[in-house]
Write a protein that holds these residues in place. Structure first.
Motif, mmCIF file in Angstrom:
data_model
loop_
_atom_site.group_PDB
_atom_site.id
_atom_site.type_symbol
_atom_site.label_atom_id
_atom_site.label_comp_id
_atom_site.label_asym_id
_atom_site.label_seq_id
_atom_site.Cartn_x
_atom_site.Cartn_y
_atom_site.Cartn_z
ATOM 1 N N LEU A 52 -14.073 95.138 -12.127
ATOM 2 C CA LEU A 52 -15.021 94.038 -11.955
ATOM 3 C C LEU A 52 -15.089 93.645 -10.486
ATOM 4 N N PRO A 53 -16.302 93.616 -9.878
ATOM 5 C CA PRO A 53 -16.409 93.150 -8.488
ATOM 6 C C PRO A 53 -15.857 91.734 -8.347
ATOM 7 N N VAL A 54 -14.853 91.582 -7.498
ATOM 8 C CA VAL A 54 -14.187 90.285 -7.362
ATOM 9 C C VAL A 54 -15.076 89.305 -6.607
ATOM 10 N N THR A 55 -15.595 89.734 -5.483
ATOM 11 C CA THR A 55 -16.461 88.886 -4.664
ATOM 12 C C THR A 55 -17.907 89.356 -4.811
ATOM 13 N N VAL A 56 -18.755 88.493 -5.321
ATOM 14 C CA VAL A 56 -20.163 88.833 -5.557
ATOM 15 C C VAL A 56 -21.020 88.105 -4.523
ATOM 16 N N PRO A 57 -21.650 88.830 -3.567
ATOM 17 C CA PRO A 57 -22.514 88.169 -2.584
ATOM 18 C C PRO A 57 -23.746 87.569 -3.250
ATOM 19 N N VAL A 58 -24.074 86.348 -2.884
ATOM 20 C CA VAL A 58 -25.266 85.667 -3.393
ATOM 21 C C VAL A 58 -26.049 85.156 -2.188
ATOM 22 N N SER A 59 -27.217 85.760 -1.941
ATOM 23 C CA SER A 59 -28.024 85.361 -0.792
ATOM 24 C C SER A 59 -28.645 83.991 -1.024
ATOM 25 N N VAL A 60 -29.109 83.375 0.060
ATOM 26 C CA VAL A 60 -29.716 82.051 -0.038
ATOM 27 C C VAL A 60 -31.086 82.174 -0.697
ATOM 28 N N PRO A 61 -31.532 81.144 -1.421
ATOM 29 C CA PRO A 61 -32.807 81.237 -2.150
ATOM 30 C C PRO A 61 -34.009 81.523 -1.253
ATOM 31 N N SER A 62 -34.016 80.972 -0.037
ATOM 32 C CA SER A 62 -35.191 81.150 0.818
ATOM 33 C C SER A 62 -35.404 82.598 1.239
ATOM 34 N N SER A 63 -34.353 83.418 1.202
ATOM 35 C CA SER A 63 -34.483 84.812 1.604
ATOM 36 C C SER A 63 -34.841 85.733 0.439
ATOM 37 N N LEU A 64 -34.902 85.192 -0.765
ATOM 38 C CA LEU A 64 -35.163 86.034 -1.935
ATOM 39 C C LEU A 64 -36.541 86.684 -1.853
ATOM 40 N N ASP B 168 -40.096 93.741 -5.665
ATOM 41 C CA ASP B 168 -41.284 93.449 -6.463
ATOM 42 C C ASP B 168 -42.081 92.301 -5.866
ATOM 43 N N ILE B 169 -41.389 91.327 -5.232
ATOM 44 C CA ILE B 169 -42.105 90.244 -4.560
ATOM 45 C C ILE B 169 -42.845 90.774 -3.343
ATOM 46 N N ARG B 170 -42.190 91.657 -2.578
ATOM 47 C CA ARG B 170 -42.855 92.223 -1.403
ATOM 48 C C ARG B 170 -44.049 93.085 -1.814
ATOM 49 N N ALA B 171 -43.934 93.789 -2.936
ATOM 50 C CA ALA B 171 -45.070 94.574 -3.426
ATOM 51 C C ALA B 171 -46.215 93.660 -3.848
ATOM 52 N N ALA B 172 -45.889 92.541 -4.506
ATOM 53 C CA ALA B 172 -46.934 91.583 -4.890
ATOM 54 C C ALA B 172 -47.574 90.955 -3.658
ATOM 55 N N GLU B 173 -46.787 90.728 -2.623
ATOM 56 C CA GLU B 173 -47.334 90.183 -1.376
ATOM 57 C C GLU B 173 -48.284 91.183 -0.720
ATOM 58 N N ALA B 174 -47.902 92.473 -0.718
ATOM 59 C CA ALA B 174 -48.787 93.499 -0.161
ATOM 60 C C ALA B 174 -50.072 93.614 -0.972
ATOM 61 N N ASN B 175 -49.970 93.464 -2.286
ATOM 62 C CA ASN B 175 -51.166 93.476 -3.128
ATOM 63 C C ASN B 175 -52.073 92.296 -2.805
ATOM 64 N N LEU B 176 -51.475 91.142 -2.533
ATOM 65 C CA LEU B 176 -52.255 89.970 -2.124
ATOM 66 C C LEU B 176 -52.946 90.222 -0.791
ATOM 67 N N ILE C 212 -52.696 85.334 5.238
ATOM 68 C CA ILE C 212 -51.628 84.435 5.670
ATOM 69 C C ILE C 212 -50.441 84.636 4.742
ATOM 70 N N LYS C 213 -49.315 84.977 5.295
ATOM 71 C CA LYS C 213 -48.124 85.249 4.492
ATOM 72 C C LYS C 213 -47.705 83.989 3.744
ATOM 73 N N PRO C 214 -47.507 84.077 2.417
ATOM 74 C CA PRO C 214 -47.105 82.881 1.658
ATOM 75 C C PRO C 214 -45.740 82.389 2.126
ATOM 76 N N PRO C 215 -45.556 81.073 2.204
ATOM 77 C CA PRO C 215 -44.256 80.542 2.642
ATOM 78 C C PRO C 215 -43.197 80.720 1.555
ATOM 79 N N ALA C 216 -41.951 80.801 1.987
ATOM 80 C CA ALA C 216 -40.836 80.912 1.041
ATOM 81 C C ALA C 216 -40.607 79.572 0.354
ATOM 82 N N PRO C 217 -40.203 79.571 -0.907
ATOM 83 C CA PRO C 217 -39.937 78.309 -1.615
ATOM 84 C C PRO C 217 -38.813 77.537 -0.939
ATOM 85 N N ASP C 218 -38.975 76.254 -0.855
ATOM 86 C CA ASP C 218 -37.954 75.383 -0.272
ATOM 87 C C ASP C 218 -36.976 74.994 -1.372
ATOM 88 N N ALA C 219 -36.001 75.865 -1.618
ATOM 89 C CA ALA C 219 -35.046 75.656 -2.710
ATOM 90 C C ALA C 219 -33.629 75.698 -2.150
#
Length: 522
Positions: A319-331, A337-345, A40-47
């Motif tokens: 210096l990069p003027v605009t730095v994209p920051v994705s939402v926490p739930s998509s991290l 490395d998280i996807r590799a740890a998930e595959a190991n699980l 069962i795929k672990p759920p994303a943190p609700d942050a």
């Protein structure tokens, strides 16, 4: 069940075939059962945010764009063509990436090899020999038994006459024995042992793929940071040379004043000591630059004698003027490395099923079809054919708790993989938060460093002007020179740190590998 028949008993053979087919159908109907836990795929943190408070842009020419996706070639945001060229060269020639790609192929072909266990195994046996009977009667009897095993009917089917045996005519006569046999073996995957093994290997292939993405991200980040570090060292060398020039000019003024008898010799010697101290700081910086060039050359997959052509300075890195920051739930979907740890699980979950299925009954179906004769020309004549159908069932009864302990070990490995996954997610959020806070602090540090350098430069200019007319003490001159030198170095280091921390944020967010074209080179 192990039966042998010839063409003189067709009905009995057909009945046996029907029974074997029934056993095979029952085994195939049970093969839909799979023991062990399903992954069962672990759920994303609700942050809602990476930081406790809402993330604010650092300012001073840089802002965060929350929710915006990261480009695959994020290093191009530094707007440096030499950097872009060097990164792409590293991606094409670095051997660590080639090793990671080979690891994917190893895992993939291991999975494909396991896939073959789901299908029947078919083999062909051909045995041809020339023999001579011994005069020993006991050995002759053994050979006669072997003859009867391959030729059970003592009569020729067509003529109904006794078939002459090589053992009843001439004991010393040579004879040939020809055997052609088709062997088919199938182990129905009743409890999902083979399918769980395949599932585990496929998860390991996925893990290897994400480990390669992590290696690719680490390589690009290392190249960018190494280029920034080289630019920082060049900036410090330039600042050191600048202060050396100022010290030499001041020394020239002091020597002139000493020749006029306006100052004491001690003032001149003190300035010479200050100049020597500044010049002493230059060789270590030049050594660092040489070592940094070696590092960039190695990252590009080159030998040290074939140094890269690209050179970097802070003025050529924007210096990069605009730095994209994705939402926490998509991290959790973006960090390799998280996807590799998930595959190991996932692989560890399937391994539990493999261990449990190994403790359950195992059924193997086999069939042998062939013909045997004393002469090659008679190999496919009537009466030379034989077949064997067999069904074997095995159930471990006592193995010294071996299989049970293997299952317990697999369960413990699953618990370990789960803890490693959660630890990887926590560390990933920490990396992003650290990078965000660092950039917010870096903006203030750069602003302070620039103001400090400007003030120190103005103070030094005033002191040098006063020095020409003998209106200032030598202590004030030394103090102004030291403060400006220190301020210049701190400004260079602050700007380089801000550039490097921006790269660290891109790395912490995953690097945008998911936006790469499917046919793009890895």
């Amino acid at each position: 069940m192990d039966e042998t028949s010839d063409l003189s008993r067709p009905r009995a053979g057909a009945a046996r075939i029907r029974r074997a087919a029934t056993v095979a159908w029952l085994a195939a109907s049970l093969s839909g059962c799979m023991v062990g836990p399903d992954f069962i795929k672990p759920p994303a943190p609700d942050a809602p945010h990476f930081t406790p408070e809402k993330t604010t842009s650092p300012g001073l020419g840089q802002r965060f764009a929350e929710g915006r996706d990261i480009p695959e070639d994020w290093w191009t945001l530094y707007r440096s063509k030499p950097l872009d060229t060097l990164v792409r060269e590293a991606l094409e020639h670095n051997p660590s990436l080639e090793s990671a790609e080979a690891a994917i192929r190893i895992a993939y072909f291991n999975a494909e090899a396991q896939r073959g266990a789901l299908l029947p195994q078919v083999g062909i046996l051909a045995n041809e020999s020339q023999n001579i009977q011994s005069n020993n009667r006991a050995l002759s009897a053994i050979n006669q038994s072997l003859f009867n095993q391959y030729f059970p009917s003592p009569y020729n089917i067509i003529t109904r006459q006794p078939t002459p045996s090589p053992f009843t005519t001439n004991p010393n006569a040579p004879y040939g024995l020809f055997l052609k046999q088709l062997s088919i073996t199938y182990a129905p995957d009743i409890w999902g042992l083979n399918r769980r093994s395949l599932e585990s290997l496929e998860a390991q292939t996925e893990q290897a793929a994400f480990q390669m993405e992590a290696a690719r991200l680490a390589l690009t980040s290392n190249v960018v940071v190494a280029a920034i570090q080289e630019a920082s060292i060049r900036g410090q060398i330039e600042a050191t040379k600048n202060i050396i020039t100022i010290l030499k000019d001041s020394l020239e003024i002091l020597n002139r004043q000493y020749s006029f008898g306006s100052i004491a010799k001690a003032d001149v010697v003190a300035q010479e000591a200050a100049l020597a101290q500044a010049e002493q700081a230059l060789p270590p910086l030049e050594k660092q630059l040489a070592l940094q060039r070696d590092l960039l050359t190695a990252l590009a997959g080159r030998f040290s004698f074939d140094q890269v052509e690209q050179k970097f300075s802070l003025t050529r890195l924007k210096l990069p003027v605009t730095v994209p920051v994705s939402v926490p739930s998509s991290l959790v979907e973006q960090r390799p490395d998280i996807r590799a740890a998930e595959a190991n699980l996932h692989a560890a979950t399937a391994a539990v099923g493999v261990a449990r299925a190994s403790r359950l009954p195992n059924i193997t179906l086999s069939a042998n079809l062939g013909a045997s004769a004393f002469h090659l020309a008679q190999l496919f004549a009537p009466g030379t054919g034989f077949y064997t159908f067999a069904a074997n069932a095995a159930q471990p009864l006592f193995d010294g708790m071996t299989l049970l302990n293997k299952e317990r070990s697999a369960v413990a490995a699953l618990e370990q993989a789960d803890a490693q996954y959660r630890s990887t997610v926590v560390n990933a959020f920490q990396n992003v938060t650290d990078a965000l806070r660092s950039l917010q602090s870096d903006a203030r540090a750069v602003e302070t460093a620039r103001k400090s350098e400007d003030a120190a430069k103005r103070s030094l200019d005033i002191v040098r002007m006063q020095l020409k007319y003998g209106q200032v003490s030598q202590i004030a001159v030394f103090t102004a020179q030291r403060i400006y030198f220190s301020a210049s170095l701190l400004r260079v280091q602050a700007e380089a740190t801000r550039l490097a921390d921006t790269a660290a944020l891109f790395m912490a967010l995953g690097g945008g590998w998911w936006n790469r074209e499917p046919d793009a080179p890895h």
